[in-house]
Design a protein around this motif. Structure first.
Motif, PDB file in Angstrom:
ATOM      1  N   MET A   2     137.227 -42.731   0.939  1.00 43.81           N
ATOM      2  CA  MET A   2     135.851 -42.267   0.935  1.00 43.81           C
ATOM      3  C   MET A   2     135.636 -41.223   2.022  1.00 43.81           C
ATOM      4  O   MET A   2     134.965 -40.203   1.802  1.00 43.81           O
ATOM      5  N   GLU A   3     136.210 -41.443   3.194  1.00 40.26           N
ATOM      6  CA  GLU A   3     136.069 -40.496   4.301  1.00 40.26           C
ATOM      7  C   GLU A   3     136.630 -39.125   3.922  1.00 40.26           C
ATOM      8  O   GLU A   3     135.994 -38.087   4.153  1.00 40.26           O
ATOM      9  N   MET A   4     137.815 -39.115   3.322  1.00 39.19           N
ATOM     10  CA  MET A   4     138.438 -37.867   2.895  1.00 39.19           C
ATOM     11  C   MET A   4     137.600 -37.180   1.821  1.00 39.19           C
ATOM     12  O   MET A   4     137.379 -35.959   1.853  1.00 39.19           O
ATOM     13  N   PHE A   5     137.104 -37.976   0.878  1.00 37.59           N
ATOM     14  CA  PHE A   5     136.298 -37.423  -0.203  1.00 37.59           C
ATOM     15  C   PHE A   5     135.017 -36.790   0.320  1.00 37.59           C
ATOM     16  O   PHE A   5     134.615 -35.711  -0.136  1.00 37.59           O
ATOM     17  N   ASP A  47     131.367 -32.298   1.286  1.00 44.20           N
ATOM     18  CA  ASP A  47     130.555 -31.505   2.208  1.00 44.20           C
ATOM     19  C   ASP A  47     130.938 -30.038   2.125  1.00 44.20           C
ATOM     20  O   ASP A  47     130.072 -29.149   2.109  1.00 44.20           O
ATOM     21  N   ARG A  48     132.228 -29.755   2.047  1.00 42.98           N
ATOM     22  CA  ARG A  48     132.683 -28.367   1.897  1.00 42.98           C
ATOM     23  C   ARG A  48     132.283 -27.796   0.550  1.00 42.98           C
ATOM     24  O   ARG A  48     132.064 -26.593   0.405  1.00 42.98           O
ATOM     25  N   LEU A  49     132.145 -28.676  -0.429  1.00 44.30           N
ATOM     26  CA  LEU A  49     131.699 -28.257  -1.756  1.00 44.30           C
ATOM     27  C   LEU A  49     130.224 -27.886  -1.757  1.00 44.30           C
ATOM     28  O   LEU A  49     129.756 -27.177  -2.636  1.00 44.30           O
ATOM     29  N   GLY A  50     129.493 -28.368  -0.745  1.00 44.05           N
ATOM     30  CA  GLY A  50     128.070 -28.069  -0.657  1.00 44.05           C
ATOM     31  C   GLY A  50     127.184 -29.196  -1.134  1.00 44.05           C
ATOM     32  O   GLY A  50     125.977 -29.005  -1.303  1.00 44.05           O
ATOM     33  N   VAL A  51     127.765 -30.387  -1.330  1.00 40.18           N
ATOM     34  CA  VAL A  51     126.999 -31.553  -1.772  1.00 40.18           C
ATOM     35  C   VAL A  51     126.682 -32.404  -0.552  1.00 40.18           C
ATOM     36  O   VAL A  51     127.576 -32.746   0.222  1.00 40.18           O
ATOM     37  N   GLU A  52     125.411 -32.744  -0.363  1.00 42.80           N
ATOM     38  CA  GLU A  52     125.020 -33.544   0.788  1.00 42.80           C
ATOM     39  C   GLU A  52     125.688 -34.910   0.741  1.00 42.80           C
ATOM     40  O   GLU A  52     125.866 -35.493  -0.329  1.00 42.80           O
ATOM     41  N   VAL A  53     126.048 -35.417   1.913  1.00 41.30           N
ATOM     42  CA  VAL A  53     126.816 -36.654   2.007  1.00 41.30           C
ATOM     43  C   VAL A  53     126.168 -37.830   1.287  1.00 41.30           C
ATOM     44  O   VAL A  53     126.833 -38.516   0.502  1.00 41.30           O
ATOM     45  N   PRO A  54     124.872 -38.115   1.490  1.00 43.11           N
ATOM     46  CA  PRO A  54     124.277 -39.255   0.771  1.00 43.11           C
ATOM     47  C   PRO A  54     124.364 -39.121  -0.742  1.00 43.11           C
ATOM     48  O   PRO A  54     124.670 -40.084  -1.447  1.00 43.11           O
ATOM     49  N   ALA A  55     124.105 -37.909  -1.251  1.00 43.19           N
ATOM     50  CA  ALA A  55     124.160 -37.689  -2.696  1.00 43.19           C
ATOM     51  C   ALA A  55     125.584 -37.821  -3.215  1.00 43.19           C
ATOM     52  O   ALA A  55     125.830 -38.409  -4.280  1.00 43.19           O
ATOM     53  N   LEU A  67     116.670 -29.484  -2.370  1.00 44.93           N
ATOM     54  CA  LEU A  67     117.405 -28.923  -3.508  1.00 44.93           C
ATOM     55  C   LEU A  67     118.356 -29.933  -4.137  1.00 44.93           C
ATOM     56  O   LEU A  67     119.276 -29.566  -4.859  1.00 44.93           O
ATOM     57  N   SER A  68     118.129 -31.214  -3.864  1.00 43.88           N
ATOM     58  CA  SER A  68     119.000 -32.230  -4.446  1.00 43.88           C
ATOM     59  C   SER A  68     118.633 -32.443  -5.899  1.00 43.88           C
ATOM     60  O   SER A  68     117.473 -32.349  -6.292  1.00 43.88           O
ATOM     61  N   ILE A 110     121.908 -22.830  -1.196  1.00 47.44           N
ATOM     62  CA  ILE A 110     122.839 -21.996  -0.433  1.00 47.44           C
ATOM     63  C   ILE A 110     124.033 -22.860  -0.054  1.00 47.44           C
ATOM     64  O   ILE A 110     123.895 -23.844   0.667  1.00 47.44           O
ATOM     65  N   LEU A 111     125.206 -22.504  -0.547  1.00 47.27           N
ATOM     66  CA  LEU A 111     126.420 -23.254  -0.239  1.00 47.27           C
ATOM     67  C   LEU A 111     126.994 -22.841   1.108  1.00 47.27           C
ATOM     68  O   LEU A 111     127.575 -23.658   1.824  1.00 47.27           O
ATOM     69  N   ASP A 112     126.849 -21.567   1.440  1.00 45.25           N
ATOM     70  CA  ASP A 112     127.356 -21.053   2.711  1.00 45.25           C
ATOM     71  C   ASP A 112     126.699 -19.710   2.967  1.00 45.25           C
ATOM     72  O   ASP A 112     126.157 -19.087   2.044  1.00 45.25           O
ATOM     73  N   ASP A 113     126.714 -19.262   4.204  1.00 46.73           N
ATOM     74  CA  ASP A 113     126.142 -17.946   4.513  1.00 46.73           C
ATOM     75  C   ASP A 113     126.970 -17.280   5.593  1.00 46.73           C
ATOM     76  O   ASP A 113     127.623 -17.938   6.405  1.00 46.73           O
TER      77      ASP A 113
END
Length: 274
Positions: free
Chosen positions: A143-146, A151-159, A253-254, A263-266
């Motif tokens: 789960m930690e690795m996932f 997070d790098r994918l741009g999905v918030e951790v709780p979601a 934006l969830s 915004i995934l990154d800037d």
């Protein structure tokens, strides 16, 4: 080819990285792409490997950074932008930023499947010590690795955690003989505040099943190489850029039904070293 592949095992500073950097800066991205795919007749372990894959690590980074915007995005046809005005330019691009991590996770699943096959074939000769070792090998997608990947994918951790938990349960309840089925564990609880430190650590180590991971990635538009299509907005005014970031940060934006693209990154190119 020589400049990009030369290395001195006795002196790491003996290289042509500076020269390669100067050459690449004077070339267009399309010209760099052509050079990157030139085959090296003396490459190892086999001849004919493209230069981008057999260059020294530092030169490889330089080549990829010139082929991709900020070393990550490959822009679509520049003649057909999604939108163009005096103040901004919007273009589609392929995002390769997650490809390496995606392939690393897949390699863990492949190793798991290989281990299962070997364990089955050797089951008759395995003693208790070998069986215990096979059950505790540190080659699982946790789960930690996932969550780092998500997070790098741009999905918030709780979601991301909620989604993968549901997928894990789904595939655990409907086992697929050809899939790696996750263990049911402490993450069945929805009350984050009631978890002890031990339970939180157990959750971080929980296995993410292969089918659950694959379904999650497909749902977030990653292809089978870990690449996705994104839209990049280039803005002329730094003030407008910062204002748009501020306004979007105040929006929730969830959820897939929200009409505003997150915004995934800037990047502020004014701060990129010339």
């Amino acid at each position: 080819i020589f400049l990009c592949t030369y290395s001195n095992p006795d002196d790491s500073t003996d290289n042509y990285v500076g020269t390669v950097r100067k050459i690449l800066r004077g070339l267009t991205a399309s010209a760099v792409d052509v050079l990157a795919h030139v085959e090296n007749p003396r490459s190892l372990p086999i001849p004919g490997i493209p230069l981008k894959d057999c260059a020294t690590p530092l030169c490889q980074v330089l080549i990829l950074s010139r082929m991709r915007f900020v070393g990550r995005y490959v822009l679509y046809d520049e003649l057909h932008p999604v939108h163009k005005s005096e103040s901004c330019l919007v273009m589609r691009a392929n995002d390769h930023g997650l490809a390496d991590e995606y392939q690393r996770i897949l390699s863990i699943y492949r190793a798991q499947e290989q281990d299962v096959e070997e364990d089955i074939s050797d089951a008759g000769s395995m003693d208790e010590a070998k069986i215990a070792e096979a059950l505790t090998r540190p080659n699982a997608v946790t789960m930690e690795m996932f969550l780092i990947f998500a997070d790098r994918l741009g999905v918030e951790v709780p979601a991301a955690k909620s989604e993968i938990q549901q997928l894990n349960k789904q595939y655990a309840d409907e086992p697929n003989p050809g899939a790696t089925v996750p263990r049911r564990g402490s993450f069945d609880s929805d009350d984050e505040g009631s978890k002890t430190k031990v339970e939180a650590e157990d959750e971080a180590r929980e296995e993410i099943g292969k089918e659950a991971f694959a379904t999650f990635c497909r749902g977030h538009r990653l292809d089978d190489k870990g690449v996705r299509t994104v839209v990049i907005k280039f803005m002329k005014s730094l003030r407008q850029f910062e204002r748009e970031k501020e306004v979007r940060s105040m929006l929730d934006l969830s959820g897939a039904s929200w009409p505003v693209v997150p915004i995934l990154d800037d990047y502020n190119v004014d701060r990129i070293e010339k």
